[in-house]
Enzyme design. Sequence first.
Site, PDB file in Angstrom:
ATOM      1  CG  HIS A   1       3.984   3.340  -7.872  1.00  0.00           C
ATOM      2  ND1 HIS A   1       4.507   2.222  -8.494  1.00  0.00           N
ATOM      3  CD2 HIS A   1       4.819   3.617  -6.827  1.00  0.00           C
ATOM      4  CE1 HIS A   1       5.612   1.850  -7.857  1.00  0.00           C
ATOM      5  NE2 HIS A   1       5.825   2.682  -6.863  1.00  0.00           N
TER       6      HIS A   1
ATOM      7  CG  HIS B   1       9.111   5.762  -7.313  1.00  0.00           C
ATOM      8  ND1 HIS B   1      10.170   4.890  -7.421  1.00  0.00           N
ATOM      9  CD2 HIS B   1       8.123   5.053  -6.697  1.00  0.00           C
ATOM     10  CE1 HIS B   1       9.840   3.722  -6.903  1.00  0.00           C
ATOM     11  NE2 HIS B   1       8.593   3.797  -6.453  1.00  0.00           N
ATOM     12  CD  GLU B   2       5.412   6.922  -4.463  1.00  0.00           C
ATOM     13  OE1 GLU B   2       4.438   6.173  -4.708  1.00  0.00           O
ATOM     14  OE2 GLU B   2       6.424   6.527  -3.851  1.00  0.00           O
TER      15      GLU B   2
END
Length: 238
Positions: free
Chosen positions: A142, A138-139
Site C-alpha cells: 500500500h 501487505h501494508e
Amino acid sequence: MSTAAPQENSPELKLSPSSKLNGFEWWRRTLSYQTGLGLNAEEKAQYEFDYNNRNLAEKCQQCNEYRNWMLEYSPSVLFMMDHIKKLTKDKEPILTKENITCDVCDFTKGGGFHPDEGILLCANWIRNKWQLEDILTHELVHVYDYLKFNLDMNNLRHHACTEIRASMLSGECRIWQEIKKTGLGNFGKKFQDCIKRRAVLSVSSNPICKSPEEAEKVVSTVWNSCFNDTRPFERVYR
C-alpha cells in the site's frame, strides 16, 4: 488501508475468568480450537475474543520483536522497504522503525497504513512471526502504491487495485493456507478467489462504498490489470 483479521467478535463478549486464560485450561481450549473437536460456535467466538484480549502488554512486546526481526531479515520486507526508499529519494523517508507501530486494536484488522502516521500492526490480532510478515508486506505494498501511483482511497478503483496487489504479493493467499481453510475443492482458483474475497471485504468497508455488490463490481472491473501487475516484484513468489 488495512488488513482484515480472521473473524469478527461479538460486542457482547467479555474476557473469561483468569482460570480459563492460563495453564492447562488454556492449553485445552487452544487444542480444541485448533482441532475443532468439542467446540461449538459460541465457544469458538469466546476463545477468539479471549485470545485477542489476554496478555496485551506481552503481545505488544512480542509484536515489536517480530517487527524488528522482519526489518532485519525478511526478504519481502527488505525488498519492499528498499523500493519505497527509492521512491522517496531525497525527501523525508515515509517509513522508519519508529512509525511502523505495534499497538492493541479494538477493531478486527491485522494492520493498516495512513500516509501521515505510517503503518499500524495490531498486536492482539497477530498470532505468529510469519503472519506479521504477511501483514507488514501487505501494508508496504500500500505504501509503495501510494508513492508510485498517487493512490486515492476516495476512488474505489484505486482502493480495489491496491488491495488486489497487496493480497497477491504479501503471501496471505498462499495455496496451502487456502487448502487448510477451504479444503481441496476448486484447487486451481483458490489463489484468485482468496485475493478477490479479501479485496471485496476491504473495499466494502470504505465509507464511500454503497454495498458489497458495488465492491464486487469494482474489484471485477480492475481485476485483470491489477492482478497482472506485480511491481516492484518481477513475479509473485510468496
